[in-house]
Motif scaffolding. Structure first.
Motif, PDB file in Angstrom:
ATOM      1  N   TYR A   1       0.827  -1.208   0.000  1.00 31.16           N
ATOM      2  CA  TYR A   1       0.000   0.000   0.000  1.00 31.16           C
ATOM      3  C   TYR A   1       0.864   1.261   0.000  1.00 31.16           C
ATOM      4  O   TYR A   1       0.625   2.184  -0.776  1.00 31.16           O
ATOM      5  CB  TYR A   1      -0.928   0.004   1.227  1.00 31.16           C
ATOM      6  N   THR A   2       1.871   1.297   0.857  1.00 32.70           N
ATOM      7  CA  THR A   2       2.754   2.462   0.940  1.00 32.70           C
ATOM      8  C   THR A   2       3.461   2.706  -0.386  1.00 32.70           C
ATOM      9  O   THR A   2       3.536   3.847  -0.854  1.00 32.70           O
ATOM     10  CB  THR A   2       3.789   2.262   2.069  1.00 32.70           C
ATOM     11  N   LEU A   3       3.961   1.645  -0.999  1.00 36.60           N
ATOM     12  CA  LEU A   3       4.656   1.775  -2.281  1.00 36.60           C
ATOM     13  C   LEU A   3       3.704   2.268  -3.371  1.00 36.60           C
ATOM     14  O   LEU A   3       4.002   3.235  -4.082  1.00 36.60           O
ATOM     15  CB  LEU A   3       5.267   0.434  -2.697  1.00 36.60           C
ATOM     16  N   PHE A   4       2.545   1.617  -3.506  1.00 39.07           N
ATOM     17  CA  PHE A   4       1.599   1.992  -4.561  1.00 39.07           C
ATOM     18  C   PHE A   4       1.031   3.388  -4.331  1.00 39.07           C
ATOM     19  O   PHE A   4       0.883   4.169  -5.267  1.00 39.07           O
ATOM     20  CB  PHE A   4       0.482   0.970  -4.671  1.00 39.07           C
ATOM     21  N   ALA A   5       0.726   3.745  -3.083  1.00 42.71           N
ATOM     22  CA  ALA A   5       0.211   5.087  -2.780  1.00 42.71           C
ATOM     23  C   ALA A   5       1.260   6.146  -3.104  1.00 42.71           C
ATOM     24  O   ALA A   5       0.936   7.227  -3.617  1.00 42.71           O
ATOM     25  CB  ALA A   5      -0.212   5.183  -1.316  1.00 42.71           C
TER      26      ALA A   5
END
Length: 104
Positions: A68-72
């Motif tokens: 999630y952190t990477l994609f966001a």
């Protein structure tokens, strides 16, 4: 004379569009065997993110949060997911999932 000048200007404008820069790409690969992510923005711009081992169910949450952190972060930079694909299978320990992000 004015028509000739306008034609030259339009021709110049058309050639500028054709020579435009290619879109910026980010390739994210999930490797099931090593439970890691490889993120590359091009030659010399590659990083590996180690995920928590898959042996404990609670660690699934931590891994999902890292995704999630990477994609966001990529979406925040203006990238959109263009494509994703799987190669291999989890049952044979050869699964690799590719995500291609594009920034127009």
């Amino acid at each position: 004379m004015r028509t000739l000048l306008l034609s030259a200007v339009f021709m110049l404008m058309m050639s500028r569009v054709a020579v435009g820069a290619p879109p910026s790409l980010v390739l994210v690969q999930y490797h099931y065997t090593t439970n890691s992510l490889t993120v590359t923005r091009g030659p010399g711009q590659t990083q590996t993110i180690e995920l928590a081992p898959l042996d404990i169910r609670k660690r699934f949450e931590a891994n999902a949060e890292q995704f999630y952190t990477l994609f966001a972060g990529l979406y925040g930079e203006g990238y959109t997911l263009q494509n994703s694909s799987e190669i291999g299978s989890a049952s044979s320990n050869t699964l690799t999932v590719n995500y291609v992000f594009v920034k127009p």
